[in-house]
Design a protein around this motif. Structure first.
Motif, mmCIF file in Angstrom:
data_model
loop_
_atom_site.group_PDB
_atom_site.id
_atom_site.type_symbol
_atom_site.label_atom_id
_atom_site.label_comp_id
_atom_site.label_asym_id
_atom_site.label_seq_id
_atom_site.Cartn_x
_atom_site.Cartn_y
_atom_site.Cartn_z
ATOM 1 N N GLU A 16 0.831 -1.212 0.000
ATOM 2 C CA GLU A 16 0.000 0.000 0.000
ATOM 3 C C GLU A 16 0.862 1.258 0.000
ATOM 4 N N ALA A 17 1.944 1.238 0.771
ATOM 5 C CA ALA A 17 2.855 2.393 0.793
ATOM 6 C C ALA A 17 3.516 2.570 -0.575
ATOM 7 N N TRP A 18 3.941 1.484 -1.158
ATOM 8 C CA TRP A 18 4.536 1.546 -2.497
ATOM 9 C C TRP A 18 3.532 2.096 -3.505
ATOM 10 N N GLN A 19 2.288 1.637 -3.438
ATOM 11 C CA GLN A 19 1.270 2.075 -4.395
ATOM 12 C C GLN A 19 1.045 3.581 -4.302
ATOM 13 N N MET A 20 1.205 4.138 -3.119
ATOM 14 C CA MET A 20 1.053 5.579 -2.945
ATOM 15 C C MET A 20 2.299 6.338 -3.423
ATOM 16 N N PHE A 21 3.485 5.761 -3.207
ATOM 17 C CA PHE A 21 4.737 6.475 -3.450
ATOM 18 C C PHE A 21 5.279 6.296 -4.869
ATOM 19 N N LEU A 22 5.164 5.092 -5.432
ATOM 20 C CA LEU A 22 5.784 4.793 -6.722
ATOM 21 C C LEU A 22 5.319 5.697 -7.866
ATOM 22 N N PRO A 23 4.041 6.037 -7.983
ATOM 23 C CA PRO A 23 3.645 6.911 -9.104
ATOM 24 C C PRO A 23 4.409 8.235 -9.144
ATOM 25 N N ARG A 24 4.872 8.712 -8.009
ATOM 26 C CA ARG A 24 5.656 9.952 -7.970
ATOM 27 C C ARG A 24 7.029 9.778 -8.614
ATOM 28 N N MET A 25 7.513 8.533 -8.671
ATOM 29 C CA MET A 25 8.833 8.238 -9.225
ATOM 30 C C MET A 25 8.786 8.055 -10.740
ATOM 31 N N LEU A 26 7.616 7.750 -11.271
ATOM 32 C CA LEU A 26 7.479 7.403 -12.688
ATOM 33 C C LEU A 26 7.126 8.616 -13.532
ATOM 34 N N ASN A 27 7.204 8.440 -14.855
ATOM 35 C CA ASN A 27 6.696 9.469 -15.763
ATOM 36 C C ASN A 27 5.213 9.632 -15.472
ATOM 37 N N GLU A 28 4.717 10.847 -15.556
ATOM 38 C CA GLU A 28 3.318 11.054 -15.161
ATOM 39 C C GLU A 28 2.327 10.339 -16.055
ATOM 40 N N THR A 29 2.742 9.912 -17.246
ATOM 41 C CA THR A 29 1.833 9.174 -18.121
ATOM 42 C C THR A 29 1.876 7.658 -17.886
ATOM 43 N N ASP A 30 2.876 7.170 -17.134
ATOM 44 C CA ASP A 30 2.953 5.746 -16.814
ATOM 45 C C ASP A 30 1.995 5.423 -15.674
ATOM 46 N N THR A 31 1.521 4.192 -15.648
ATOM 47 C CA THR A 31 0.675 3.746 -14.537
ATOM 48 C C THR A 31 1.320 2.539 -13.885
ATOM 49 N N CYS A 32 0.960 2.310 -12.625
ATOM 50 C CA CYS A 32 1.541 1.171 -11.917
ATOM 51 C C CYS A 32 0.522 0.547 -10.975
ATOM 52 N N LYS A 33 0.793 -0.697 -10.654
ATOM 53 C CA LYS A 33 -0.003 -1.416 -9.670
ATOM 54 C C LYS A 33 0.963 -2.231 -8.828
ATOM 55 N N VAL A 34 0.825 -2.109 -7.503
ATOM 56 C CA VAL A 34 1.694 -2.831 -6.585
ATOM 57 C C VAL A 34 0.821 -3.696 -5.686
ATOM 58 N N VAL A 35 1.161 -4.981 -5.607
ATOM 59 C CA VAL A 35 0.430 -5.896 -4.740
ATOM 60 C C VAL A 35 1.422 -6.739 -3.937
ATOM 61 N N ALA A 36 0.971 -7.193 -2.787
ATOM 62 C CA ALA A 36 1.784 -8.093 -1.970
ATOM 63 C C ALA A 36 1.879 -9.440 -2.684
ATOM 64 N N ARG A 100 15.718 1.490 -11.352
ATOM 65 C CA ARG A 100 16.229 2.633 -10.575
ATOM 66 C C ARG A 100 15.083 3.281 -9.790
ATOM 67 N N HIS A 101 13.938 3.463 -10.440
ATOM 68 C CA HIS A 101 12.772 4.039 -9.761
ATOM 69 C C HIS A 101 12.273 3.145 -8.630
#
Length: 115
Positions: A16-36, A100-101
């Protein structure tokens, strides 16, 4: 991971912490999903989708070797619905950038994994 260095935080909370933080590291047009990772309590599964015509979809397994350090493995890359060769220069370049991100994200959430 040795018994003394095990991640003591629930990987669902870490995801959950990654899901909140990771989008800030990526290009704003990229999307991500993080699950345990349900099979490995010290791991997360990360999916990053590039925007635009390339439509690449990267799957990574992120494993905590200790509360501050991660190991990242590229599991799969698809373009649209097709699997692509992960060894091409463009895929390797994008994957390196995402790795790196992912390391930056691990540092960004270390207050949760290493309280």
């Amino acid at each position: 991971m040795s018994k003394t260095a095990q991640l003591t935080v629930d990987n669902q909370k870490v995801a959950e912490a990654w899901q909140m933080f990771l989008p800030r590291m990526l290009n704003e047009t990229d999307t991500c999903k993080v699950v345990a990772d349900e099979g490995d309590p010290s791991a997360l599964r990360v999916n990053i989708q590039t925007a635009g015509r390339s439509d690449y979809n990267f799957d990574f397994k992120v494993t905590y070797v200790d509360p501050r350090e991660i190991e990242v493995n590229l599991v799969d890359v698809q373009q649209g619905n097709l699997h692509v060769d992960e060894h091409t220069e463009i895929i390797q370049s994008l994957a390196e950038d995402y790795v790196r991100h992912l390391h930056e994200c691990a540092q960004g959430v270390k207050n949760i994994t290493n309280p």
